[in-house]
Design a protein around this motif. Structure first.
Motif, PDB file in Angstrom:
ATOM      1  N   ALA A 104     -14.604   9.559 -15.613  1.00 45.31           N
ATOM      2  CA  ALA A 104     -13.111   9.000 -15.431  1.00 45.31           C
ATOM      3  C   ALA A 104     -13.361   7.997 -14.287  1.00 45.31           C
ATOM      4  CB  ALA A 104     -12.167  10.206 -14.690  1.00 45.31           C
ATOM      5  N   SER A 105     -12.556   6.939 -14.230  1.00 40.65           N
ATOM      6  CA  SER A 105     -12.739   5.726 -13.282  1.00 40.65           C
ATOM      7  C   SER A 105     -11.799   6.320 -12.098  1.00 40.65           C
ATOM      8  CB  SER A 105     -12.296   4.536 -13.737  1.00 40.65           C
ATOM      9  OG  SER A 105     -11.181   4.581 -14.212  1.00 40.65           O
ATOM     10  N   GLY A 106     -12.463   6.282 -10.783  1.00 42.68           N
ATOM     11  CA  GLY A 106     -11.444   6.515  -9.558  1.00 42.68           C
ATOM     12  C   GLY A 106     -11.136   5.195  -9.036  1.00 42.68           C
ATOM     13  N   PRO A 107     -10.273   5.440  -8.017  1.00 43.97           N
ATOM     14  CA  PRO A 107      -9.656   4.218  -7.268  1.00 43.97           C
ATOM     15  C   PRO A 107     -10.858   3.468  -6.645  1.00 43.97           C
ATOM     16  CG  PRO A 107      -9.286   6.403  -6.036  1.00 43.97           C
ATOM     17  CD  PRO A 107      -9.991   6.565  -7.278  1.00 43.97           C
ATOM     18  N   ARG A 108     -10.472   2.203  -6.616  1.00 43.17           N
ATOM     19  CA  ARG A 108     -11.209   1.219  -5.828  1.00 43.17           C
ATOM     20  C   ARG A 108     -10.898   1.094  -4.468  1.00 43.17           C
ATOM     21  NH1 ARG A 108     -15.437  -0.243  -7.797  1.00 43.17           N
ATOM     22  NH2 ARG A 108     -15.928  -1.527  -9.533  1.00 43.17           N
ATOM     23  N   ALA A 109     -11.655   0.539  -3.567  1.00 40.39           N
ATOM     24  CA  ALA A 109     -11.044   0.394  -1.975  1.00 40.39           C
ATOM     25  C   ALA A 109      -9.558  -0.265  -1.975  1.00 40.39           C
ATOM     26  CB  ALA A 109     -12.004  -0.492  -1.232  1.00 40.39           C
ATOM     27  N   MET A 110      -9.536  -1.307  -3.029  1.00 41.94           N
ATOM     28  CA  MET A 110      -8.307  -1.552  -2.660  1.00 41.94           C
ATOM     29  C   MET A 110      -6.973  -0.870  -3.265  1.00 41.94           C
ATOM     30  SD  MET A 110      -8.363  -4.525  -1.129  1.00 41.94           S
ATOM     31  CE  MET A 110      -6.767  -5.306  -1.465  1.00 41.94           C
ATOM     32  N   ASP A 111      -7.382  -0.086  -4.099  1.00 41.29           N
ATOM     33  CA  ASP A 111      -6.239   0.758  -4.812  1.00 41.29           C
ATOM     34  C   ASP A 111      -5.782   2.041  -3.331  1.00 41.29           C
ATOM     35  OD1 ASP A 111      -6.396  -0.245  -7.327  1.00 41.29           O
ATOM     36  OD2 ASP A 111      -8.066   0.851  -7.900  1.00 41.29           O
ATOM     37  N   VAL A 112      -6.634   2.320  -2.950  1.00 44.61           N
ATOM     38  CA  VAL A 112      -6.465   3.193  -1.589  1.00 44.61           C
ATOM     39  C   VAL A 112      -5.924   2.359  -0.587  1.00 44.61           C
ATOM     40  CG1 VAL A 112      -7.490   4.628  -0.051  1.00 44.61           C
ATOM     41  CG2 VAL A 112      -8.612   4.890  -2.284  1.00 44.61           C
ATOM     42  N   TYR A 113      -6.207   1.071  -0.254  1.00 43.74           N
ATOM     43  CA  TYR A 113      -5.449   0.447   0.694  1.00 43.74           C
ATOM     44  C   TYR A 113      -3.836   0.096   0.206  1.00 43.74           C
ATOM     45  CZ  TYR A 113      -9.594  -1.643   2.885  1.00 43.74           C
ATOM     46  OH  TYR A 113     -10.963  -2.005   3.291  1.00 43.74           O
ATOM     47  N   ARG A 114      -3.555  -0.039  -1.101  1.00 44.30           N
ATOM     48  CA  ARG A 114      -2.538  -0.229  -1.519  1.00 44.30           C
ATOM     49  C   ARG A 114      -1.524   1.260  -1.120  1.00 44.30           C
ATOM     50  NH1 ARG A 114      -5.033  -3.363  -5.520  1.00 44.30           N
ATOM     51  NH2 ARG A 114      -4.721  -5.552  -5.357  1.00 44.30           N
ATOM     52  N   GLN A 115      -2.074   2.272  -1.432  1.00 43.95           N
ATOM     53  CA  GLN A 115      -1.311   3.622  -1.156  1.00 43.95           C
ATOM     54  C   GLN A 115      -1.050   3.584   0.286  1.00 43.95           C
ATOM     55  OE1 GLN A 115      -0.297   5.694  -3.682  1.00 43.95           O
ATOM     56  NE2 GLN A 115      -0.850   3.833  -4.903  1.00 43.95           N
ATOM     57  N   TRP A 116      -1.748   3.378   1.080  1.00 51.77           N
ATOM     58  CA  TRP A 116      -1.556   3.507   2.737  1.00 51.77           C
ATOM     59  C   TRP A 116      -0.472   2.546   2.973  1.00 51.77           C
ATOM     60  CZ3 TRP A 116      -2.117   7.359   5.519  1.00 51.77           C
ATOM     61  CH2 TRP A 116      -2.902   8.324   5.246  1.00 51.77           C
ATOM     62  N   TRP A 117      -0.525   1.130   2.469  1.00 49.98           N
ATOM     63  CA  TRP A 117       0.417   0.353   2.609  1.00 49.98           C
ATOM     64  C   TRP A 117       1.724   0.575   2.143  1.00 49.98           C
ATOM     65  CZ3 TRP A 117      -3.319  -3.569   0.348  1.00 49.98           C
ATOM     66  CH2 TRP A 117      -4.374  -3.850   1.527  1.00 49.98           C
ATOM     67  N   LEU A 118       1.720   1.467   1.067  1.00 48.30           N
ATOM     68  CA  LEU A 118       2.918   2.247   0.541  1.00 48.30           C
ATOM     69  C   LEU A 118       3.472   3.040   1.375  1.00 48.30           C
ATOM     70  CD1 LEU A 118       5.297   2.372  -1.683  1.00 48.30           C
ATOM     71  CD2 LEU A 118       3.758   3.893  -2.916  1.00 48.30           C
ATOM     72  N   HIS A 119       2.614   3.795   2.022  1.00 43.19           N
ATOM     73  CA  HIS A 119       2.980   4.886   3.082  1.00 43.19           C
ATOM     74  C   HIS A 119       3.580   4.194   4.209  1.00 43.19           C
ATOM     75  CE1 HIS A 119       1.805   6.868   6.869  1.00 43.19           C
ATOM     76  NE2 HIS A 119       2.340   7.899   6.194  1.00 43.19           N
ATOM     77  N   ASP A 120       3.094   3.197   4.608  1.00 45.29           N
ATOM     78  CA  ASP A 120       3.405   2.512   5.822  1.00 45.29           C
ATOM     79  C   ASP A 120       4.784   1.937   5.746  1.00 45.29           C
ATOM     80  OD1 ASP A 120       2.623   1.501   8.408  1.00 45.29           O
ATOM     81  OD2 ASP A 120       2.498  -0.499   7.518  1.00 45.29           O
ATOM     82  N   ALA A 121       4.900   1.301   4.486  1.00 48.05           N
ATOM     83  CA  ALA A 121       6.416   0.666   4.109  1.00 48.05           C
ATOM     84  C   ALA A 121       7.007   1.795   4.068  1.00 48.05           C
ATOM     85  CB  ALA A 121       6.192  -0.131   3.023  1.00 48.05           C
ATOM     86  N   ARG A 122       7.030   2.781   3.622  1.00 49.02           N
ATOM     87  CA  ARG A 122       7.980   3.933   3.349  1.00 49.02           C
ATOM     88  C   ARG A 122       8.195   4.564   4.718  1.00 49.02           C
ATOM     89  NH1 ARG A 122      11.648   3.356   0.374  1.00 49.02           N
ATOM     90  NH2 ARG A 122      11.992   5.726   0.723  1.00 49.02           N
ATOM     91  N   TRP A 123       7.133   4.570   5.573  1.00 48.96           N
ATOM     92  CA  TRP A 123       7.465   5.295   6.885  1.00 48.96           C
ATOM     93  C   TRP A 123       8.381   4.307   8.005  1.00 48.96           C
ATOM     94  CZ3 TRP A 123       6.459   3.034  11.534  1.00 48.96           C
ATOM     95  CH2 TRP A 123       6.494   3.798  12.778  1.00 48.96           C
ATOM     96  N   TYR A 124       7.956   3.231   7.663  1.00 47.64           N
ATOM     97  CA  TYR A 124       8.624   2.275   8.515  1.00 47.64           C
ATOM     98  C   TYR A 124      10.296   2.306   7.997  1.00 47.64           C
ATOM     99  CZ  TYR A 124      10.686  -2.277  10.545  1.00 47.64           C
ATOM    100  OH  TYR A 124      11.366  -2.842  11.158  1.00 47.64           O
ATOM    101  N   GLN A 125      10.426   2.349   6.749  1.00 47.22           N
ATOM    102  CA  GLN A 125      11.937   2.252   6.220  1.00 47.22           C
ATOM    103  C   GLN A 125      12.428   3.668   6.764  1.00 47.22           C
ATOM    104  OE1 GLN A 125      11.124   1.528   2.084  1.00 47.22           O
ATOM    105  NE2 GLN A 125      12.387  -0.480   2.086  1.00 47.22           N
ATOM    106  N   GLY A 126      11.795   4.981   6.661  1.00 44.62           N
ATOM    107  CA  GLY A 126      12.438   6.024   7.087  1.00 44.62           C
ATOM    108  C   GLY A 126      12.779   6.034   8.577  1.00 44.62           C
TER     109      GLY A 126
END
Length: 191
Positions: free
Chosen positions: A29-51
């Protein structure tokens, strides 16, 4: 229990190369690349900020965001200073290079377009023609209440580098529709 925990030295299904990308996944199975993981953290950051903004207001979200980013920026500045042997910058050009190195430690080059230059008056100007944070905040619909923490980031870099800022301001900002962010960092004469 063995030193390092019960799984120390245990084989893993995959390894990670120096860039953070998965390699050698034995499951196929192919796993996430570093940029995929960054994007997940940015999504977290955006949702945190909005919350935080929705519960306590944009002012509180902006204040906490700037505080956290300044902390990270100080750590980046300290790391870069250590890489240069802990000594002050020899001249403005070396200081400019150190600010660029701080940016590289905090923000992936793939998601920002810009750079720094030493101006005739000795100030260092950071120009950013693309900034993922502004793009993400705009996409999240939170741009109206968002305050850019750029000057806090630069203050943190400077603190970590051991540099005294005498000027730290934005003269243009993508958030306000300008074609680029332009930030000035004037320092006490380090070199």
């Amino acid at each position: 229990m063995t030193p390092g925990g019960p799984l120390a030295g245990a084989p893993t299904d995959r390894t990670v190369d120096r860039t953070g990308d998965r390699t050698g996944d034995r499951t196929g199975a192919s796993g996430p690349r570093a940029m995929d993981v960054y994007r997940q953290w940015w999504l977290h950051d955006a949702r945190w900020y909005q919350g935080v903004a929705s519960r306590f207001g944009s002012a509180a979200a902006n204040e906490i965001n700037a505080e956290a980013l300044r902390y990270v920026a100080v750590q980046a500045g300290r790391r870069i200073r250590r890489q240069f042997g802990g000594r002050p910058a020899a001249d403005r050009e070396e200081l400019r290079q150190r600010y660029d190195a701080c940016a590289d430690w905090m923000f992936p080059a793939q998601l920002r377009v810009g750079g720094t230059e030493v101006l005739d008056n000795g100030d260092i100007e950071l120009t950013m023609r693309q900034n993922f944070a502004v793009t993400m905040v705009r996409m999240a619909g939170s741009l109206d209440g968002y305050d850019c923490p750029c000057t806090e980031i630069h203050a943190g870099w400077s603190e970590g580098l051991g540099v005294e800022l005498v000027r730290n301001c934005a003269t243009a900002c993508l958030r306000h529709g300008d074609p680029a962010c332009r930030l000035l960092m004037g320092t006490a004469d380090p070199a």
